[in-house]
Design a protein around this motif. Structure first.
Motif, PDB file in Angstrom:
ATOM      1  N   TYR A   1       0.060  15.667   6.328  1.00 17.14           N
ATOM      2  CA  TYR A   1      -0.392  15.652   4.932  1.00 17.14           C
ATOM      3  C   TYR A   1      -1.906  15.856   4.868  1.00 17.14           C
ATOM      4  CZ  TYR A   1       3.995  13.277   3.412  1.00 17.14           C
ATOM      5  OH  TYR A   1       5.281  12.937   3.128  1.00 17.14           O
ATOM      6  N   THR A   2      -2.360  16.330   3.706  1.00 13.61           N
ATOM      7  CA  THR A   2      -3.803  16.395   3.401  1.00 13.61           C
ATOM      8  C   THR A   2      -4.101  15.350   2.334  1.00 13.61           C
ATOM      9  OG1 THR A   2      -3.718  18.768   3.775  1.00 13.61           O
ATOM     10  CG2 THR A   2      -5.666  17.915   2.621  1.00 13.61           C
ATOM     11  N   LEU A   3      -5.066  14.490   2.618  1.00 16.03           N
ATOM     12  CA  LEU A   3      -5.381  13.393   1.690  1.00 16.03           C
ATOM     13  C   LEU A   3      -6.344  13.888   0.612  1.00 16.03           C
ATOM     14  CD1 LEU A   3      -5.216  10.330   1.045  1.00 16.03           C
ATOM     15  CD2 LEU A   3      -7.177  10.009   2.580  1.00 16.03           C
ATOM     16  N   SER A   4      -5.954  13.722  -0.678  1.00 19.98           N
ATOM     17  CA  SER A   4      -6.845  14.227  -1.747  1.00 19.98           C
ATOM     18  C   SER A   4      -7.554  13.109  -2.509  1.00 19.98           C
ATOM     19  CB  SER A   4      -6.076  15.121  -2.717  1.00 19.98           C
ATOM     20  OG  SER A   4      -5.096  14.396  -3.399  1.00 19.98           O
ATOM     21  N   TRP A   5      -7.010  11.900  -2.534  1.00 19.11           N
ATOM     22  CA  TRP A   5      -7.651  10.790  -3.263  1.00 19.11           C
ATOM     23  C   TRP A   5      -7.355   9.473  -2.570  1.00 19.11           C
ATOM     24  CZ3 TRP A   5     -11.071  11.238  -7.053  1.00 19.11           C
ATOM     25  CH2 TRP A   5     -11.022  12.327  -7.929  1.00 19.11           C
ATOM     26  N   ILE A   6      -8.308   8.562  -2.647  1.00 22.72           N
ATOM     27  CA  ILE A   6      -8.090   7.157  -2.258  1.00 22.72           C
ATOM     28  C   ILE A   6      -8.217   6.355  -3.554  1.00 22.72           C
ATOM     29  CG2 ILE A   6      -8.917   5.238  -0.839  1.00 22.72           C
ATOM     30  CD1 ILE A   6     -10.393   7.602   0.816  1.00 22.72           C
ATOM     31  N   LEU A   7      -7.096   5.805  -4.027  1.00 24.19           N
ATOM     32  CA  LEU A   7      -7.030   5.226  -5.371  1.00 24.19           C
ATOM     33  C   LEU A   7      -6.866   3.715  -5.302  1.00 24.19           C
ATOM     34  CD1 LEU A   7      -4.444   7.780  -6.859  1.00 24.19           C
ATOM     35  CD2 LEU A   7      -6.952   7.873  -7.021  1.00 24.19           C
ATOM     36  N   ASP A   8      -7.568   3.008  -6.165  1.00 22.04           N
ATOM     37  CA  ASP A   8      -7.299   1.575  -6.352  1.00 22.04           C
ATOM     38  C   ASP A   8      -6.836   1.354  -7.783  1.00 22.04           C
ATOM     39  OD1 ASP A   8      -7.645  -0.472  -4.200  1.00 22.04           O
ATOM     40  OD2 ASP A   8      -9.473   0.688  -3.851  1.00 22.04           O
ATOM     41  N   THR A   9      -5.913   0.407  -7.963  1.00 18.36           N
ATOM     42  CA  THR A   9      -5.414   0.093  -9.303  1.00 18.36           C
ATOM     43  C   THR A   9      -6.301  -0.926 -10.016  1.00 18.36           C
ATOM     44  OG1 THR A   9      -3.992  -1.582  -8.314  1.00 18.36           O
ATOM     45  CG2 THR A   9      -2.991   0.570  -8.805  1.00 18.36           C
ATOM     46  N   HIS A  10      -6.979  -1.771  -9.254  1.00 25.28           N
ATOM     47  CA  HIS A  10      -7.876  -2.778  -9.859  1.00 25.28           C
ATOM     48  C   HIS A  10      -8.734  -3.387  -8.766  1.00 25.28           C
ATOM     49  CE1 HIS A  10      -4.430  -5.176  -8.480  1.00 25.28           C
ATOM     50  NE2 HIS A  10      -5.101  -6.286  -8.666  1.00 25.28           N
ATOM     51  N   PRO A  11      -9.813  -4.077  -9.145  1.00 28.19           N
ATOM     52  CA  PRO A  11     -10.584  -4.805  -8.137  1.00 28.19           C
ATOM     53  C   PRO A  11      -9.767  -6.023  -7.692  1.00 28.19           C
ATOM     54  CG  PRO A  11     -11.665  -4.907 -10.310  1.00 28.19           C
ATOM     55  CD  PRO A  11     -10.361  -4.231 -10.512  1.00 28.19           C
ATOM     56  N   HIS A  12      -9.211  -5.954  -6.506  1.00 29.56           N
ATOM     57  CA  HIS A  12      -8.267  -6.978  -6.039  1.00 29.56           C
ATOM     58  C   HIS A  12      -8.970  -8.309  -5.798  1.00 29.56           C
ATOM     59  CE1 HIS A  12      -5.433  -3.715  -5.436  1.00 29.56           C
ATOM     60  NE2 HIS A  12      -6.426  -3.055  -4.891  1.00 29.56           N
TER      61      HIS A  12
ATOM     62  N   GLN B   1       0.875  -1.171   0.000  1.00 30.59           N
ATOM     63  CA  GLN B   1       0.000   0.000   0.000  1.00 30.59           C
ATOM     64  C   GLN B   1       0.914   1.224   0.000  1.00 30.59           C
ATOM     65  OE1 GLN B   1      -2.861  -1.053   3.538  1.00 30.59           O
ATOM     66  NE2 GLN B   1      -0.883  -2.007   3.902  1.00 30.59           N
ATOM     67  N   TYR B   2       0.435   2.291  -0.632  1.00 28.58           N
ATOM     68  CA  TYR B   2       1.306   3.464  -0.753  1.00 28.58           C
ATOM     69  C   TYR B   2       0.628   4.745  -0.285  1.00 28.58           C
ATOM     70  CZ  TYR B   2       4.161   0.444  -3.714  1.00 28.58           C
ATOM     71  OH  TYR B   2       4.938  -0.581  -4.169  1.00 28.58           O
ATOM     72  N   VAL B   3       1.435   5.627   0.320  1.00 25.95           N
ATOM     73  CA  VAL B   3       1.074   7.038   0.484  1.00 25.95           C
ATOM     74  C   VAL B   3       2.050   7.814  -0.395  1.00 25.95           C
ATOM     75  CG1 VAL B   3       0.924   8.998   2.063  1.00 25.95           C
ATOM     76  CG2 VAL B   3       0.187   6.721   2.828  1.00 25.95           C
ATOM     77  N   VAL B   4       1.506   8.605  -1.313  1.00 19.80           N
ATOM     78  CA  VAL B   4       2.319   9.332  -2.290  1.00 19.80           C
ATOM     79  C   VAL B   4       2.046  10.818  -2.076  1.00 19.80           C
ATOM     80  CG1 VAL B   4       2.831   9.587  -4.741  1.00 19.80           C
ATOM     81  CG2 VAL B   4       1.933   7.408  -3.878  1.00 19.80           C
ATOM     82  N   ALA B   5       3.087  11.570  -1.752  1.00 18.40           N
ATOM     83  CA  ALA B   5       2.869  12.958  -1.329  1.00 18.40           C
ATOM     84  C   ALA B   5       3.691  13.942  -2.158  1.00 18.40           C
ATOM     85  CB  ALA B   5       3.240  13.104   0.147  1.00 18.40           C
ATOM     86  N   ASP B   6       3.100  15.110  -2.362  1.00 16.46           N
ATOM     87  CA  ASP B   6       3.807  16.224  -2.990  1.00 16.46           C
ATOM     88  C   ASP B   6       4.531  16.987  -1.887  1.00 16.46           C
ATOM     89  OD1 ASP B   6       4.639  18.486  -4.320  1.00 16.46           O
ATOM     90  OD2 ASP B   6       2.636  19.406  -4.342  1.00 16.46           O
ATOM     91  N   PRO B   7       5.884  17.014  -1.874  1.00 12.39           N
ATOM     92  CA  PRO B   7       6.602  17.679  -0.780  1.00 12.39           C
ATOM     93  C   PRO B   7       6.314  19.179  -0.714  1.00 12.39           C
ATOM     94  CG  PRO B   7       8.154  16.734  -2.388  1.00 12.39           C
ATOM     95  CD  PRO B   7       6.767  16.378  -2.847  1.00 12.39           C
ATOM     96  N   GLU B   8       5.926  19.779  -1.843  1.00  9.59           N
ATOM     97  CA  GLU B   8       5.692  21.236  -1.858  1.00  9.59           C
ATOM     98  C   GLU B   8       4.403  21.629  -1.133  1.00  9.59           C
ATOM     99  OE1 GLU B   8       5.442  23.658  -5.682  1.00  9.59           O
ATOM    100  OE2 GLU B   8       7.451  22.741  -5.702  1.00  9.59           O
ATOM    101  N   THR B   9       3.323  20.867  -1.376  1.00 16.17           N
ATOM    102  CA  THR B   9       2.009  21.252  -0.828  1.00 16.17           C
ATOM    103  C   THR B   9       1.564  20.347   0.314  1.00 16.17           C
ATOM    104  OG1 THR B   9       0.906  19.798  -2.385  1.00 16.17           O
ATOM    105  CG2 THR B   9       1.234  22.086  -3.102  1.00 16.17           C
ATOM    106  N   SER B  10       2.276  19.239   0.540  1.00 19.78           N
ATOM    107  CA  SER B  10       1.899  18.218   1.531  1.00 19.78           C
ATOM    108  C   SER B  10       0.551  17.568   1.215  1.00 19.78           C
ATOM    109  CB  SER B  10       1.868  18.799   2.951  1.00 19.78           C
ATOM    110  OG  SER B  10       3.174  19.061   3.380  1.00 19.78           O
ATOM    111  N   ILE B  11       0.131  17.663  -0.044  1.00 26.15           N
ATOM    112  CA  ILE B  11      -1.078  16.929  -0.460  1.00 26.15           C
ATOM    113  C   ILE B  11      -0.658  15.516  -0.852  1.00 26.15           C
ATOM    114  CG2 ILE B  11      -2.815  16.784  -2.307  1.00 26.15           C
ATOM    115  CD1 ILE B  11      -3.023  19.855  -2.084  1.00 26.15           C
ATOM    116  N   CYS B  12      -1.457  14.532  -0.442  1.00 24.15           N
ATOM    117  CA  CYS B  12      -1.085  13.140  -0.722  1.00 24.15           C
ATOM    118  C   CYS B  12      -2.272  12.335  -1.240  1.00 24.15           C
ATOM    119  CB  CYS B  12      -0.514  12.473   0.536  1.00 24.15           C
ATOM    120  SG  CYS B  12      -1.744  12.057   1.778  1.00 24.15           S
ATOM    121  N   VAL B  13      -1.955  11.157  -1.789  1.00 28.21           N
ATOM    122  CA  VAL B  13      -2.977  10.173  -2.149  1.00 28.21           C
ATOM    123  C   VAL B  13      -2.580   8.839  -1.514  1.00 28.21           C
ATOM    124  CG1 VAL B  13      -3.516  11.289  -4.348  1.00 28.21           C
ATOM    125  CG2 VAL B  13      -1.815   9.448  -4.311  1.00 28.21           C
ATOM    126  N   ILE B  14      -3.584   7.995  -1.342  1.00 29.23           N
ATOM    127  CA  ILE B  14      -3.348   6.611  -0.904  1.00 29.23           C
ATOM    128  C   ILE B  14      -3.599   5.727  -2.106  1.00 29.23           C
ATOM    129  CG2 ILE B  14      -4.353   4.726   0.452  1.00 29.23           C
ATOM    130  CD1 ILE B  14      -4.916   6.737   2.687  1.00 29.23           C
TER     131      ILE B  14
END
Ligand SMILES: N[C@@H](CCC(=O)N[C@@H](CS)C(=O)NCC(=O)O)C(=O)O
Ligand SMILES: [Fe+2]
Length: 293
Positions: free
Chosen positions: A63-74, A19-32
């Motif tokens: 961080y501020t969470l902006s999206w919860i993303l799935d790559t596929h139906p696991h 599982q990943y948290v991916v963040a923009d270091p400039e704005t501290s906005i992230c996605v999961i």
């Protein structure tokens, strides 16, 4: 200049998922990406230890969470997308072809009332669709094969390629689930390998070949040079023949029949019955050629 998100991986030992948290270091906005909702099929117990760990990390980092993303139906674990949406209000998303997967599984589960329009998610991504993670440019590419709805997220210099390629010593994902295709997987892998050589690649599982420590990050150059399925099989025909032969030997993931009824429903657990208890539904004899596990 290539934008470099901060990527933090959280390995779930129970399902070998990353599982990943991916963040923009400039704005501290992230996605999961690809959060796991814990489940023990022996006791029927569910839990949110993995998902809560992601939330705690996001809170600790500010961080501020902006999206919860799935790559596929696991097919091997429940998505924690709905749980995380309930906790944070952040929108959920997946690839738009998920509606085709919903149609397949609606029949398997004989769900007469099931909506197969993808409305269980806030957003369905089209092939090539662009979005932002804070100030970082992100886009989606379709990566079908493992499932027909699979997508990869390219965020700055990082690509989240889930179950296409694993680490180079782990090869590639299986392509034998309903709607899967080894030919489509080959094409999807070629599209990923066409990204710049230095692109950081983050996989969706690591099955720890040879019992080594879990790993999840490689590059396009490393995959081209050393992936055991890509460097061994030089042509599409060779790859497809080998992939299909191997897939015939693999038992179904132990949670496939549990997981698809949650994950095709956007990660919603079944509604409780009148007694307040939730029940899963297991179709019998729908996969008569499946290997014994
Ligand atoms: N033993 C695992 C297998 C899970 C599985 O089939 N994983 C898929 C990704 S969802 C895969 O591509 N596995 C590759 C392989 O087993 O070679 C389980 O029962 O959950
Ligand atoms: Fe998968």
């Amino acid at each position: 200049m290539t934008q470099k998100p901060e990527v933090t991986a959280f390995f779930d030992q129970r399902t070998c998922s990353v599982q990943y948290v991916v963040a923009d270091p400039e704005t501290s906005i992230c996605v999961i990406i690809d959060p796991v909702h814990d489940f023990d099929e022996k006791s029927g117990r569910t839990g949110t230890e993995n998902a809560d760990r992601l939330l705690q990390f996001i809170a600790d980092k500010g961080y501020t969470l902006s999206w919860i993303l799935d790559t596929h139906p696991h097919a091997d674990h429940f998505s924690a997308a709905q749980y995380l949406k309930g906790r944070t209000g952040a929108p959920t998303a997946i690839g738009e072809k998920v509606v085709e997967v919903q149609k397949l599984w609606k029949d398997f589960y004989n769900w007469l009332e099931f909506r197969t329009d993808g409305s269980q998610w806030d957003k369905l991504f089209a092939d090539g669709e662009a979005f932002k993670v804070g100030s970082i440019d992100a886009r989606v590419i379709f990566s079908p094969g493992h499932t027909l709805a699979s997508i990869s997220y390219i965020i700055g210099d990082a690509a989240f390629i889930h179950d296409t390629m694993f680490m180079p010593d782990g090869g590639t994902a299986r392509a034998d689930f309903p709607g899967g295709s080894a030919t489509a997987l080959w094409t999807s892998i070629q599209n990923i390998l066409a990204l710049p050589d230095a692109t950081r690649l983050f996989t969706g599982h690591d099955y720890q070949p040879g019992g080594r420590e879990p790993r999840w990050e490689s590059t396009v150059a490393e995959q081209k040079a050393g992936n055991i399925h890509i460097s061994t099989f030089k042509s599409e025909a060779e790859f497809v023949a080998a992939r299909e032969a191997r897939d015939k030997t693999l038992p179904m993931p132990k949670l496939i029949l549990h997981a698809l009824q949650v994950n095709t429903n956007g990660g919603c657990l079944p509604q409780p019955e009148a007694n307040g208890v939730r029940y899963l539904k297991i179709p019998l004899d729908q996969f008569p050629d499946a290997c014994w596990g």
